[in-house]
Design a protein around this motif. Structure first.
Motif, PDB file in Angstrom:
ATOM      1  N   ASP A   1       0.351 -12.269-117.722  1.00  0.00           N
ATOM      2  CA  ASP A   1      -0.805 -11.834-118.516  1.00  0.00           C
ATOM      3  C   ASP A   1      -1.259 -12.946-119.438  1.00  0.00           C
ATOM      4  N   GLU A   2      -0.275 -13.639-120.010  1.00  0.00           N
ATOM      5  CA  GLU A   2      -0.622 -14.724-120.933  1.00  0.00           C
ATOM      6  C   GLU A   2      -0.759 -16.028-120.142  1.00  0.00           C
ATOM      7  N   PRO A   3      -1.846 -16.794-120.354  1.00  0.00           N
ATOM      8  CA  PRO A   3      -1.926 -18.110-119.723  1.00  0.00           C
ATOM      9  C   PRO A   3      -0.746 -18.994-120.129  1.00  0.00           C
ATOM     10  N   VAL A   4      -0.250 -19.770-119.180  1.00  0.00           N
ATOM     11  CA  VAL A   4       0.837 -20.729-119.458  1.00  0.00           C
ATOM     12  C   VAL A   4       0.396 -22.060-118.877  1.00  0.00           C
ATOM     13  N   TRP A   5       0.595 -23.128-119.640  1.00  0.00           N
ATOM     14  CA  TRP A   5      -0.066 -24.393-119.290  1.00  0.00           C
ATOM     15  C   TRP A   5       0.906 -25.487-118.870  1.00  0.00           C
ATOM     16  N   GLY A   6       0.511 -26.212-117.815  1.00  0.00           N
ATOM     17  CA  GLY A   6       1.189 -27.435-117.431  1.00  0.00           C
ATOM     18  C   GLY A   6       2.535 -27.210-116.778  1.00  0.00           C
TER      19      GLY A   6
ATOM     20  N   GLN B   1       1.016 -20.636-128.094  1.00  0.00           N
ATOM     21  CA  GLN B   1       1.566 -21.785-128.832  1.00  0.00           C
ATOM     22  C   GLN B   1       0.580 -22.948-128.933  1.00  0.00           C
ATOM     23  N   VAL B   2      -0.460 -22.966-128.068  1.00  0.00           N
ATOM     24  CA  VAL B   2      -1.328 -24.147-128.056  1.00  0.00           C
ATOM     25  C   VAL B   2      -2.816 -23.851-128.245  1.00  0.00           C
ATOM     26  N   SER B   3      -3.229 -22.590-128.076  1.00  0.00           N
ATOM     27  CA  SER B   3      -4.635 -22.181-128.287  1.00  0.00           C
ATOM     28  C   SER B   3      -5.631 -23.113-127.596  1.00  0.00           C
ATOM     29  N   LEU B   4      -5.569 -23.172-126.294  1.00  0.00           N
ATOM     30  CA  LEU B   4      -6.478 -24.046-125.545  1.00  0.00           C
ATOM     31  C   LEU B   4      -7.777 -23.343-125.168  1.00  0.00           C
ATOM     32  N   LEU B   5      -7.744 -22.022-125.063  1.00  0.00           N
ATOM     33  CA  LEU B   5      -8.942 -21.284-124.617  1.00  0.00           C
ATOM     34  C   LEU B   5      -9.797 -20.873-125.808  1.00  0.00           C
ATOM     35  N   PRO B   6     -11.127 -20.798-125.588  1.00  0.00           N
ATOM     36  CA  PRO B   6     -11.990 -20.278-126.652  1.00  0.00           C
ATOM     37  C   PRO B   6     -11.567 -18.857-127.013  1.00  0.00           C
ATOM     38  N   ASP B   7     -11.748 -18.473-128.292  1.00  0.00           N
ATOM     39  CA  ASP B   7     -11.356 -17.136-128.747  1.00  0.00           C
ATOM     40  C   ASP B   7     -12.073 -16.043-127.975  1.00  0.00           C
TER      41      ASP B   7
ATOM     42  N   VAL C   1     -15.909 -35.042-127.989  1.00  0.00           N
ATOM     43  CA  VAL C   1     -14.503 -34.633-127.879  1.00  0.00           C
ATOM     44  C   VAL C   1     -14.148 -33.824-129.120  1.00  0.00           C
ATOM     45  N   GLU C   2     -13.621 -32.602-128.905  1.00  0.00           N
ATOM     46  CA  GLU C   2     -13.228 -31.761-130.038  1.00  0.00           C
ATOM     47  C   GLU C   2     -11.733 -31.854-130.308  1.00  0.00           C
ATOM     48  N   ARG C   3     -10.947 -31.904-129.247  1.00  0.00           N
ATOM     49  CA  ARG C   3      -9.488 -32.018-129.425  1.00  0.00           C
ATOM     50  C   ARG C   3      -8.897 -32.767-128.244  1.00  0.00           C
TER      51      ARG C   3
END
Ligand SMILES: C[S@@+](CC[C@H](N)C(=O)[O-])C[C@H]1O[C@@H](n2cnc3c(N)ncnc32)[C@H](O)[C@@H]1O
Length: 276
Positions: A54-59, A67-73, A237-239
């Protein structure tokens, strides 16, 4: 990391760029298509695991989104495109958060897995077979373009990043995950050997990479060049998130150790916005 008929000249000149046939692949894309058609079976179960999350997991360390907040709210109602979608789990995560995703991938075998997973998880969105360096959609069709080890490392950045800029509406976001250039500089040529703590190839000039005995072609840019390219193509570039796996993280990949990835950046996430 590593791991269609040709159109006539008349058609090329008379059709808008987004309508051109995806038949005539550049050499690197033709090689990568064959490579990914052969790899697809091994990516099906990992893809299923990510579809089931359910939760995105990255890399490669599967770091949770919390833990990383990569997606827009707020993804509700956003038109999104995943460039090199593979099994399509990133688009599935976006769809569950209210987005209207489209995925494009160069490998029919990867898309077959994506379609199977769509049926299994009762979640359908359009999947296109083609080269993400030239996407058959009109200008300014999307609010968000994403790529997790898709176009972001298998397409030429001097082709796919301008294409992403064309596809995005003003103010649209581009989010992509890649191997950090430092890890590419420290990667031995043999896939059996893990990433070294020594610099094994030049950083300057990093662009197209091929590995001995491996038919695929990857692309990686130094940070300065990536920033220049994003700026030239109309992005701010934002982040730049350098992913650092937490203690106890595990990965199915043998090329990287937790010790290395906790000491140096192995994966970068670029987050940029197209100027309004
Ligand atoms: C490691 S997978 C990443 C995709 C997804 N995150 C996943 O793991 O299923 C890399 C994907 O990029 C795709 N790809 C490679 N070159 C491409 C291109 N020129 N255009 C679109 N997709 C491409 C491959 O076919 C493959 O499905």
């Amino acid at each position: 990391m590593g791991i269609v008929t040709s159109r006539s000249m008349v058609a090329t000149l008379s059709l808008p760029v987004w309508f051109r046939s995806v038949s005539d692949l550049p050499e690197h894309a033709a090689r990568n298509r064959a490579y990914w058609d052969a790899q697809a079976y091994d990516y099906r179960e990992p893809g299923r695991r990510n579809w089931a999350s359910d939760e995105p997991v990255w890399g490669v360390w599967r770091i949770p989104e919390s833990q990383v907040s990569l997606l827009p709210d707020d993804l509700d109602g956003l038109d999104t495109i995943e460039l090199g979608c593979g099994t399509g789990y990133v688009s599935a995560w976006l769809a569950r958060r209210g987005a209207r995703p489209v995925g494009i991938d160069n490998s029919e075998a990867q898309l077959a897995s994506a379609r199977e997973l769509q049926r299994e998880f009762s979640l359908e969105f359009p999947l296109l077979h083609g080269n993400a360096e030239r996407v058959p959609y009109p200008d300014e069709s999307f609010d968000l373009a994403v790529s997790e080890y898709g176009a972001s490392i298998w397409c030429d950045p001097y082709l796919w990043i301008p294409e992403a800029a064309r596809l995005l509406r003003p103010g649209g976001r581009l989010i992509f995950l890649v191997n950090a250039p430092l890890v590419m500089v420290c990667s031995p040529e043999s896939p059996e050997l893990p990433v070294s703590d020594r610099l094994l190839r030049p950083y300057f000039g990093l662009h197209r990479l091929e590995w001995p005995g491996d038919p695929s072609v990857e692309f990686h840019l130094p940070h300065g060049e990536m920033i220049d390219l994003l700026a030239r193509t109309g992005f701010q570039v934002e982040r730049l998130v350098e992913l650092r796996p937490p203690d106890g993280s595990t990965t199915r990949y043998a090329w990287i150790s937790l010790d290395w990835a906790q000491r140096w950046p192995a994966e970068d996430v670029w987050m940029a916005r197209k100027a309004k």
